[in-house]
Enzyme design. Structure first.
Site, mmCIF file in Angstrom:
data_model
loop_
_atom_site.group_PDB
_atom_site.id
_atom_site.type_symbol
_atom_site.label_atom_id
_atom_site.label_comp_id
_atom_site.label_asym_id
_atom_site.label_seq_id
_atom_site.Cartn_x
_atom_site.Cartn_y
_atom_site.Cartn_z
ATOM 1 N N CYS A 2 0.925 -1.245 0.096
ATOM 2 C CA CYS A 2 -0.097 -0.005 -0.079
ATOM 3 C C CYS A 2 0.910 1.249 -0.040
ATOM 4 O O CYS A 2 1.959 1.153 0.320
ATOM 5 C CB CYS A 2 -0.797 -0.057 1.274
ATOM 6 S SG CYS A 2 -1.805 -1.481 1.444
ATOM 7 N N ARG A 27 3.769 1.302 -6.811
ATOM 8 C CA ARG A 27 3.734 0.468 -5.910
ATOM 9 C C ARG A 27 2.598 -0.743 -5.992
ATOM 10 O O ARG A 27 2.733 -1.484 -5.306
ATOM 11 C CB ARG A 27 3.626 0.982 -4.321
ATOM 12 C CG ARG A 27 4.643 2.118 -4.215
ATOM 13 C CD ARG A 27 4.272 2.712 -2.681
ATOM 14 N NE ARG A 27 4.114 2.134 -1.550
ATOM 15 C CZ ARG A 27 5.158 1.567 -0.785
ATOM 16 N NH1 ARG A 27 6.429 2.180 -0.944
ATOM 17 N NH2 ARG A 27 5.051 0.756 0.246
ATOM 18 N N TRP A 76 -3.137 -2.110 -1.685
ATOM 19 C CA TRP A 76 -2.697 -3.554 -2.227
ATOM 20 C C TRP A 76 -3.172 -4.596 -1.301
ATOM 21 O O TRP A 76 -2.910 -4.771 -0.312
ATOM 22 C CB TRP A 76 -1.294 -3.630 -2.430
ATOM 23 C CG TRP A 76 -0.790 -4.889 -2.656
ATOM 24 C CD1 TRP A 76 -0.380 -6.000 -2.124
ATOM 25 C CD2 TRP A 76 -0.751 -5.582 -3.989
ATOM 26 N NE1 TRP A 76 -0.012 -7.289 -2.552
ATOM 27 C CE2 TRP A 76 -0.202 -6.634 -3.917
ATOM 28 C CE3 TRP A 76 -0.781 -4.766 -5.375
ATOM 29 C CZ2 TRP A 76 -0.166 -7.461 -5.178
ATOM 30 C CZ3 TRP A 76 -0.512 -5.670 -6.364
ATOM 31 C CH2 TRP A 76 -0.238 -7.019 -6.492
ATOM 32 N N ASN A 102 -0.368 0.901 5.974
ATOM 33 C CA ASN A 102 0.396 -0.130 5.039
ATOM 34 C C ASN A 102 1.108 -1.096 5.884
ATOM 35 O O ASN A 102 1.889 -0.879 7.069
ATOM 36 C CB ASN A 102 1.423 0.649 4.402
ATOM 37 C CG ASN A 102 2.175 -0.109 3.456
ATOM 38 O OD1 ASN A 102 1.883 -1.323 2.971
ATOM 39 N ND2 ASN A 102 3.566 0.404 3.259
ATOM 40 N N GLY A 103 0.770 -2.423 5.862
ATOM 41 C CA GLY A 103 1.525 -3.405 6.490
ATOM 42 C C GLY A 103 0.593 -4.765 6.732
ATOM 43 O O GLY A 103 -0.696 -4.592 5.870
ATOM 44 N N GLU A 489 15.190 -22.638 -12.372
ATOM 45 C CA GLU A 489 14.900 -21.152 -12.053
ATOM 46 C C GLU A 489 16.075 -20.284 -12.496
ATOM 47 O O GLU A 489 16.013 -19.272 -13.268
ATOM 48 C CB GLU A 489 14.463 -21.082 -10.723
ATOM 49 C CG GLU A 489 14.107 -19.650 -10.353
ATOM 50 C CD GLU A 489 13.024 -18.991 -10.968
ATOM 51 O OE1 GLU A 489 12.421 -19.669 -12.045
ATOM 52 O OE2 GLU A 489 12.986 -17.835 -11.120
ATOM 53 N N LYS A 493 15.997 -17.096 -15.523
ATOM 54 C CA LYS A 493 16.394 -16.027 -14.876
ATOM 55 C C LYS A 493 17.565 -15.392 -15.876
ATOM 56 O O LYS A 493 17.389 -14.247 -16.438
ATOM 57 C CB LYS A 493 17.091 -15.934 -13.592
ATOM 58 C CG LYS A 493 15.859 -16.102 -12.624
ATOM 59 C CD LYS A 493 15.190 -14.730 -12.237
ATOM 60 C CE LYS A 493 13.640 -14.532 -12.364
ATOM 61 N NZ LYS A 493 12.781 -15.499 -12.817
ATOM 62 N N GLU A 496 15.919 -14.913 -19.426
ATOM 63 C CA GLU A 496 14.689 -13.758 -19.739
ATOM 64 C C GLU A 496 15.258 -12.516 -19.803
ATOM 65 O O GLU A 496 14.734 -11.772 -20.109
ATOM 66 C CB GLU A 496 13.551 -14.239 -18.833
ATOM 67 C CG GLU A 496 13.734 -13.918 -17.416
ATOM 68 C CD GLU A 496 12.357 -14.157 -16.588
ATOM 69 O OE1 GLU A 496 11.446 -13.713 -17.263
ATOM 70 O OE2 GLU A 496 12.402 -14.684 -15.600
ATOM 71 N N HIS A 512 23.256 -38.188 -21.601
ATOM 72 C CA HIS A 512 22.460 -38.733 -22.438
ATOM 73 C C HIS A 512 22.482 -37.991 -23.755
ATOM 74 O O HIS A 512 21.162 -37.761 -24.343
ATOM 75 C CB HIS A 512 21.169 -39.051 -21.951
ATOM 76 C CG HIS A 512 21.246 -40.217 -20.816
ATOM 77 N ND1 HIS A 512 21.496 -41.307 -20.928
ATOM 78 C CD2 HIS A 512 21.252 -39.984 -19.306
ATOM 79 C CE1 HIS A 512 21.708 -41.987 -19.842
ATOM 80 N NE2 HIS A 512 21.375 -41.204 -18.983
ATOM 81 N N LYS A 611 4.622 -9.012 -17.940
ATOM 82 C CA LYS A 611 4.839 -9.328 -16.586
ATOM 83 C C LYS A 611 3.718 -10.424 -16.155
ATOM 84 O O LYS A 611 3.825 -11.577 -15.398
ATOM 85 C CB LYS A 611 4.266 -8.216 -15.587
ATOM 86 C CG LYS A 611 4.248 -8.595 -13.999
ATOM 87 C CD LYS A 611 5.645 -9.253 -13.693
ATOM 88 C CE LYS A 611 5.780 -9.697 -12.258
ATOM 89 N NZ LYS A 611 6.952 -10.296 -12.053
HETATM 90 C C1 AGP Z 1 9.352 -15.540 -14.243
HETATM 91 O O1 AGP Z 1 10.387 -14.510 -14.098
HETATM 92 C C2 AGP Z 1 8.600 -15.187 -15.588
HETATM 93 N N1 AGP Z 1 8.411 -13.576 -15.532
HETATM 94 C C3 AGP Z 1 7.310 -15.914 -15.951
HETATM 95 O O2 AGP Z 1 7.819 -17.156 -16.061
HETATM 96 C C4 AGP Z 1 6.116 -16.053 -14.921
HETATM 97 O O3 AGP Z 1 6.925 -16.853 -13.749
HETATM 98 C C5 AGP Z 1 5.198 -16.990 -15.551
HETATM 99 O O4 AGP Z 1 4.844 -16.409 -16.664
HETATM 100 C C6 AGP Z 1 4.067 -17.129 -14.604
HETATM 101 O O5 AGP Z 1 3.487 -16.064 -14.108
HETATM 102 P P1 AGP Z 1 2.227 -16.222 -13.021
HETATM 103 O O6 AGP Z 1 3.165 -16.677 -11.755
HETATM 104 O O7 AGP Z 1 1.879 -14.644 -12.916
HETATM 105 O O8 AGP Z 1 1.322 -17.048 -13.400
#
Ligand code: AGP
Length: 616
Positions: A2, A27, A76, A102-103, A489, A493, A496, A512, A611
């Site tokens: 928030c 935010r 939020w 906020n919290g 992961e 990272k 991307e 393999h 996002k």
């Molecule tokens: C992760 O860094 C990416 N931005 C992407 O893989 C993300 O995790 C994926 O699109 C899933 O998104 P969500 O968690 O909002 O469902």
């Protein structure tokens, strides 16, 4: 998180409050509101769901709201759906105390029960209304003074707060209190300003007071008095803000991603404490009964991207601790597969959908497919009121706060700890975890934020290594078990945000086929956090090294033999192996970040990515 703002001076407050909230929009929020008072006239509260523009329209950009003292808030949602009723400010029924927050009030249930016993009623689903009414309760019970009432309440409140309060009997004054949530105060030209963050007041002043934890203040017109929890006056030295406005939105970090990497200890702690109190995990809030847990014979974890990688890590933890077979499925595959579910699937199966945004199209489709097949669903989601949260049978909200950077970090870490608590509690209910182990596991989870902090202290070594390696063309991440999940992961990272091709491989799988790609200088990052698998992974390191690989080892303090093999080794604090992903992922997030920075790329908004992928 928030956003809060406040103004007390000699101008119309509402336009200043709205300008401040506009500066805090980054935010993330789902509703907004303000309260303004004109002298000793009754306070006016105006709230609106949705974007700030709705509130601006309701108040004619604040011009129709008179008064020179006021508070404002962007919400939020963490407790209670996004709505006008749940929007702040909240107030006691007689308007005696009005406030924004906020919290997270962790013990809001017990405080609510106390107030109900004392005749209070509640109109919203928020923890904030409970805090405001608790302050009202103590105001009326004791000295009828703001500082005394606030102090009595803060002694009872567990959690985090940046509180702004106005009292009917004290016109022309604002009171604030803070613990863990951000708040700054400023003064200029005989007027006072309050905000969650620098951007909201930078236009008016660069002289600010960083009020400390469990400290309060009375904010008058151009003068501020600070107090401690005992009600004694204390002195706080003003500071000068050097940041420019853009830097200020990122808390002084260059990118939101780095800010969010550093917010992970709090995201993990807040998510853990949303279900764990005094060493006991209480999942009653998500509504899955012990009977359901005992009947489970199959769990499906369905997600995309990093959320899928959380599932891969959680699979090992759930199978180990809860003794339930787990299948982890990519949502885009699950939604089209003809999976033969058990004939008692509605009783003995559970589909866990993990999603930060709660809007990912493939994950939402997978949820709906599970429902078509009669399977119960649990959404692990970071956005209150999102589609997946609304449609899932059960919801576990992660409390990572809004995540701005496209590359997820703090939400990933919050999802991990959510799944850990589910695995531990399921194992306990199914009689597979002794009281002693239960206590130990929870203590391990409580220790994670500090261990993440420790890794972040070592950031410069990763930065140095990334700068040396950032021209790499192909990078391989290898590991076994949970180390494989961590590798997945780490690889995503890197890909991307730095656009460097990389692959994650189960270390035992390299021979393999893929090992044919290892050449002189190929960067191979080996993850070794699982004691019973380290020897096996080490042999894979020997294999790739003999083919010319440049090896980075990522392991826990104490495994110093890795240095005999690796060209560069980075260490993380040891934790129970089940929870190692929470700590070991941090260096890989930092590595990806510094690769991207070295390559001069847009870290927060990488090309071709969104996002939240709300389309197929
Ligand atoms: C992760 O860094 C990416 N931005 C992407 O893989 C993300 O995790 C994926 O699109 C899933 O998104 P969500 O968690 O909002 O469902």
């Amino acid at each position: 998180m928030c956003g809060i703002v406040g103004f007390n001076g000699h101008q119309q407050a509402a336009p200043i409050l709205l300008q401040g909230l506009t500066k805090l929009e980054y935010r993330g929020y789902d509703s907004a509101g303000l309260c303004v008072r004109d002298g000793s006239e009754p306070a006016v509260i105006i709230k609106a769901k949705g974007r700030l523009s709705v509130l601006k329209e309701k108040t004619n950009d604040g011009l129709s709201v008179h008064g020179d003292c006021g508070i404002g808030h962007t919400r939020w949602a963490t407790h209670g759906e996004p709505s006008e009723t749940n929007a702040h400010p909240h107030c006691s029924d007689d308007g005696n105390v009005i406030g924004v927050h906020n919290g997270i009030i962790e013990n809001y249930q017990e405080l609510k029960e106390k107030l109900l016993r004392n005749g209070y009623t509640f109109y919203s689903e928020t923890d904030t209304e409970i805090a405001i009414k608790l302050i009202d309760y103590y105001y009326k019970k004791y000295l009828h003074t703001p500082v005394d009432a606030i102090n009595h309440a803060l002694v009872r409140i567990r959690g985090s707060y940046a509180l702004e309060l106005m009292f009917k009997d004290y016109p022309g004054e604002i009171y604030v209190a803070r613990k863990d949530s951000p708040m700054i105060l400023g003064i200029a030209n005989g007027e006072s300003y309050i905000a969650s963050d620098v951007p909201a007041i930078l236009k008016y002043t660069r002289t600010v007071y960083y009020i400390g934890n469990q400290q309060l203040a009375r904010v008058g017109k151009g003068e501020i008095t600070f107090y401690n929890l005992d009600g004694d006056e204390i002195e706080i030295e003003p500071k000068t803000v050097e940041w420019d406005a853009a830097a200020a939105e990122k808390g002084g970090y260059e990118h939101f991603m780095m800010k969010e990497i550093h917010e992970q200890p709090k995201a993990v702690q807040d998510t853990l404490h949303s279900v764990e109190h005094d060493g006991v995990i209480d999942l009653s809030g998500i509504g899955i009964t012990d009977e359901q847990i005992q009947k489970l014979r199959q769990i499906y974890i369905v997600a995309c991207g990093s959320a899928y990688h959380v599932g891969v890590a959680a699979q090992y933890v759930l199978e180990d601790l809860a003794g339930i077979p787990v299948r982890v499925e990519l949502a885009s595959e699950f939604r089209y597969r003809h999976l033969p579910f058990s004939e008692n699937a509605s009783e003995d199966s559970l589909v866990i959908i993990i999603s930060q945004s709660g809007e990912t199209a493939d994950s939402l489709a997978a949820l709906r497919k599970a429902h078509e097949k009669g399977l119960p669903t649990l959404g692990v989601v970071n956005v209150v009121g999102s589609s997946i949260a609304r449609e899932a049978d059960h919801v576990f909200y992660t409390l990572a706060g809004p995540e701005i950077a496209v590359a997820t970090t703090k939400a990933y870490s919050a999802q991990l700890v959510a799944l850990y608590t589910i695995a531990i509690q399921f194992g306990k209910v199914r009689g597979l975890i002794s009281d002693e182990d239960y206590t130990k596991y929870i203590a391990d989870l409580e220790a994670l934020p500090a261990k993440i902090e420790k890794v972040l202290e070592d950031e410069s070594r990763i930065q140095w290594f990334a700068a040396k390696q950032s021209n790499a063309h192909d990078v391989f991440f290898i590991g076994r078990g949970i180390d494989y999940a961590i590798s997945l992961e780490g690889s995503l990272k890197l890909k991307e945000i730095s656009y460097v091709h990389s692959e994650a491989y189960a270390a035992g799988e390299l021979k393999h086929g893929t090992i044919s790609l290892i050449e002189d200088g190929t960067l191979v990052i080996s993850v070794l956090t699982q004691p019973r698998l380290i020897e096996k992974t080490t042999s894979n390191m020997v294999e790739v090294r003999s083919r010319g690989a440049y090896l980075m080892g990522l392991t826990t303090y104490g495994n110093y033999d890795v240095e005999d093999l690796a060209d560069f080794t980075t260490y993380v604090p040891a934790t129970d192996p089940h929870f190692a992903a929470s700590v070991a992922v941090i260096p890989l997030q930092l590595l990806a970040y510094y690769f991207a920075v070295s390559r001069g790329l847009d870290v927060d908004k990488p090309r071709n990515l969104a996002k939240s992928v709300t389309v197929e």
